[in-house]
Design a protein around this motif. Sequence first.
Motif, PDB file in Angstrom:
ATOM      1  N   GLY A 203       0.811  -1.210   0.000  1.00 40.25           N
ATOM      2  CA  GLY A 203       0.000   0.000   0.000  1.00 40.25           C
ATOM      3  C   GLY A 203       0.843   1.257   0.000  1.00 40.25           C
ATOM      4  N   VAL A 204       0.230   2.343  -0.444  1.00 40.50           N
ATOM      5  CA  VAL A 204       0.862   3.662  -0.437  1.00 40.50           C
ATOM      6  C   VAL A 204       0.171   4.510   0.623  1.00 40.50           C
ATOM      7  CG1 VAL A 204       1.305   5.772  -1.757  1.00 40.50           C
ATOM      8  CG2 VAL A 204       1.485   3.534  -2.869  1.00 40.50           C
ATOM      9  N   VAL A 205       0.939   5.132   1.497  1.00 42.49           N
ATOM     10  CA  VAL A 205       0.372   5.938   2.577  1.00 42.49           C
ATOM     11  C   VAL A 205      -0.226   7.221   2.013  1.00 42.49           C
ATOM     12  CG1 VAL A 205       0.852   7.186   4.717  1.00 42.49           C
ATOM     13  CG2 VAL A 205       2.004   5.001   4.254  1.00 42.49           C
ATOM     14  N   LEU A 206      -1.504   7.427   2.305  1.00 43.71           N
ATOM     15  CA  LEU A 206      -2.204   8.639   1.879  1.00 43.71           C
ATOM     16  C   LEU A 206      -2.321   9.655   3.006  1.00 43.71           C
ATOM     17  CD1 LEU A 206      -5.188   7.111  -0.138  1.00 43.71           C
ATOM     18  CD2 LEU A 206      -2.962   7.870  -1.017  1.00 43.71           C
ATOM     19  N   HIS A 207      -2.436   9.150   4.229  1.00 49.08           N
ATOM     20  CA  HIS A 207      -2.640  10.039   5.373  1.00 49.08           C
ATOM     21  C   HIS A 207      -2.303   9.277   6.643  1.00 49.08           C
ATOM     22  CE1 HIS A 207      -4.359  13.033   8.040  1.00 49.08           C
ATOM     23  NE2 HIS A 207      -5.133  12.115   8.577  1.00 49.08           N
ATOM     24  N   CYS A 208      -1.792  10.015   7.629  1.00 54.46           N
ATOM     25  CA  CYS A 208      -1.493   9.404   8.918  1.00 54.46           C
ATOM     26  C   CYS A 208      -1.686  10.458   9.998  1.00 54.46           C
ATOM     27  CB  CYS A 208      -0.062   8.872   8.941  1.00 54.46           C
ATOM     28  SG  CYS A 208       0.284   7.777  10.317  1.00 54.46           S
ATOM     29  N   GLY A 209      -2.784  10.366  10.727  1.00 56.92           N
ATOM     30  CA  GLY A 209      -3.095  11.367  11.737  1.00 56.92           C
ATOM     31  C   GLY A 209      -2.440  11.059  13.067  1.00 56.92           C
ATOM     32  N   PRO A 210      -2.411  12.034  13.973  1.00 59.84           N
ATOM     33  CA  PRO A 210      -1.788  11.862  15.292  1.00 59.84           C
ATOM     34  C   PRO A 210      -2.377  10.730  16.106  1.00 59.84           C
ATOM     35  CG  PRO A 210      -2.306  14.167  14.865  1.00 59.84           C
ATOM     36  CD  PRO A 210      -2.970  13.372  13.779  1.00 59.84           C
ATOM     37  N   SER A 215      -1.246   3.290  12.245  1.00 62.47           N
ATOM     38  CA  SER A 215      -2.356   2.779  11.437  1.00 62.47           C
ATOM     39  C   SER A 215      -2.772   3.816  10.401  1.00 62.47           C
ATOM     40  CB  SER A 215      -3.540   2.425  12.345  1.00 62.47           C
ATOM     41  OG  SER A 215      -3.161   1.504  13.342  1.00 62.47           O
ATOM     42  N   PRO A 216      -1.984   3.990   9.358  1.00 60.95           N
ATOM     43  CA  PRO A 216      -2.272   5.028   8.358  1.00 60.95           C
ATOM     44  C   PRO A 216      -3.410   4.647   7.421  1.00 60.95           C
ATOM     45  CG  PRO A 216      -0.356   3.751   7.694  1.00 60.95           C
ATOM     46  CD  PRO A 216      -0.721   3.269   9.066  1.00 60.95           C
ATOM     47  N   VAL A 217      -3.853   5.636   6.654  1.00 58.86           N
ATOM     48  CA  VAL A 217      -4.790   5.404   5.562  1.00 58.86           C
ATOM     49  C   VAL A 217      -3.958   5.065   4.327  1.00 58.86           C
ATOM     50  CG1 VAL A 217      -6.582   6.399   4.105  1.00 58.86           C
ATOM     51  CG2 VAL A 217      -6.449   7.026   6.533  1.00 58.86           C
ATOM     52  N   SER A 242     -13.007  -4.164  10.449  1.00 64.47           N
ATOM     53  CA  SER A 242     -12.914  -5.498   9.858  1.00 64.47           C
ATOM     54  C   SER A 242     -11.467  -5.930   9.622  1.00 64.47           C
ATOM     55  CB  SER A 242     -13.672  -5.531   8.524  1.00 64.47           C
ATOM     56  OG  SER A 242     -13.040  -4.687   7.571  1.00 64.47           O
ATOM     57  N   VAL A 243     -10.522  -4.998   9.819  1.00 60.34           N
ATOM     58  CA  VAL A 243      -9.114  -5.336   9.584  1.00 60.34           C
ATOM     59  C   VAL A 243      -8.304  -5.153  10.870  1.00 60.34           C
ATOM     60  CG1 VAL A 243      -9.163  -4.786   7.129  1.00 60.34           C
ATOM     61  CG2 VAL A 243      -8.659  -2.976   8.781  1.00 60.34           C
ATOM     62  N   SER A 244      -8.910  -5.519  12.002  1.00 56.31           N
ATOM     63  CA  SER A 244      -8.257  -5.279  13.290  1.00 56.31           C
ATOM     64  C   SER A 244      -6.951  -6.046  13.447  1.00 56.31           C
ATOM     65  CB  SER A 244      -9.214  -5.645  14.429  1.00 56.31           C
ATOM     66  OG  SER A 244      -9.617  -7.009  14.316  1.00 56.31           O
ATOM     67  N   THR A 245      -6.797  -7.125  12.688  1.00 59.66           N
ATOM     68  CA  THR A 245      -5.559  -7.916  12.797  1.00 59.66           C
ATOM     69  C   THR A 245      -4.522  -7.512  11.759  1.00 59.66           C
ATOM     70  OG1 THR A 245      -6.422  -9.643  11.327  1.00 59.66           O
ATOM     71  CG2 THR A 245      -6.838  -9.887  13.698  1.00 59.66           C
ATOM     72  N   ILE A 246      -4.891  -6.608  10.876  1.00 60.44           N
ATOM     73  CA  ILE A 246      -3.977  -6.174   9.810  1.00 60.44           C
ATOM     74  C   ILE A 246      -3.153  -4.988  10.294  1.00 60.44           C
ATOM     75  CG2 ILE A 246      -3.784  -5.329   7.452  1.00 60.44           C
ATOM     76  CD1 ILE A 246      -4.777  -8.193   7.686  1.00 60.44           C
ATOM     77  N   ARG A 247      -1.871  -5.027  10.048  1.00 61.94           N
ATOM     78  CA  ARG A 247      -0.983  -3.939  10.453  1.00 61.94           C
ATOM     79  C   ARG A 247       0.145  -3.784   9.432  1.00 61.94           C
ATOM     80  NH1 ARG A 247       3.505  -6.445  12.353  1.00 61.94           N
ATOM     81  NH2 ARG A 247       3.282  -8.615  13.060  1.00 61.94           N
ATOM     82  N   VAL A 248       0.841  -2.686   9.535  1.00 58.63           N
ATOM     83  CA  VAL A 248       2.008  -2.471   8.678  1.00 58.63           C
ATOM     84  C   VAL A 248       3.145  -3.348   9.181  1.00 58.63           C
ATOM     85  CG1 VAL A 248       3.751  -0.817   7.909  1.00 58.63           C
ATOM     86  CG2 VAL A 248       1.348  -0.108   8.104  1.00 58.63           C
TER      87      VAL A 248
END
Length: 272
Positions: A203-210, A215-217, A242-248
Amino acid sequence: MITHTNSVVMALTMLKHSDYHLLDHVVNVSVYVMHLANYLGLDQDYVKRLGVAGMLHDVGLLLLPTRIVTEPCRVSEDDFEVYQKHVLLSRQICHEMGVDDHSIITAILQHHERLDGSGYPCAMHSEEISLVGRLLGLCDTIDNLYGQHSLWYAPDNQWVLDQLRGQGRDPKRLDSMLLEIFIESVGIYPVGSLVRLNDNRLGVVLHCGPSGLLSPVLRIITNEQNQLLSKPYILDLAQDKSVSTIRVHSMESSQELAVDPRDYLFGAELYR
């Protein structure tokens, strides 16, 4: 929003007719330094002055031979001494345009000074370098590393961060505290980073808030078999339950994978 509007417009017009890469650079630096100054909570008038300094800091390059400007690290020692004169030439042009604000001129004069005394034009050390000089110098270096000039090509964001952190250590050239604040302000995974998820999707990071630094968008561009998708889609790791187990899992090199993250950012057409 910006003071000295006429001078800035005049400088940007000159840069546009001379070198689009240089125009991109000064705009980027101006955005970076205002972003960082805002994040630090500095006075808005101060932020605007830094923005003007970002726009004007390299205008002196217009008075130098093109071959020296485009590849300063590939020229002779004598030519590099000529290149270093752009700092004083920038101050001269600012003066001729009526820009004499102390903060702006100080930032421009000090943006190539380094804490270990290795910078120019005055080989200043540590506390001799003002906050405006440190801020502009850091943001100038950041954009040079991210830029796609023939001199610099950044394979990926992690490479850039490693290079910057190296300059914040021994020998300490950049202000390491300001660098870490900048990294914090743009997130652990900066916009445009290429990341691999723990299920092997890319994936390509579009946004990452504080609230979701880990867990970026993302815009997902491959499936679990690492095949490029004909229709990439957006995945919000912080909000999608639905993606609680998915991480970078890791950051990836766009150069090694031959993927240009800019193709997948919002408004990608603007990057071409």
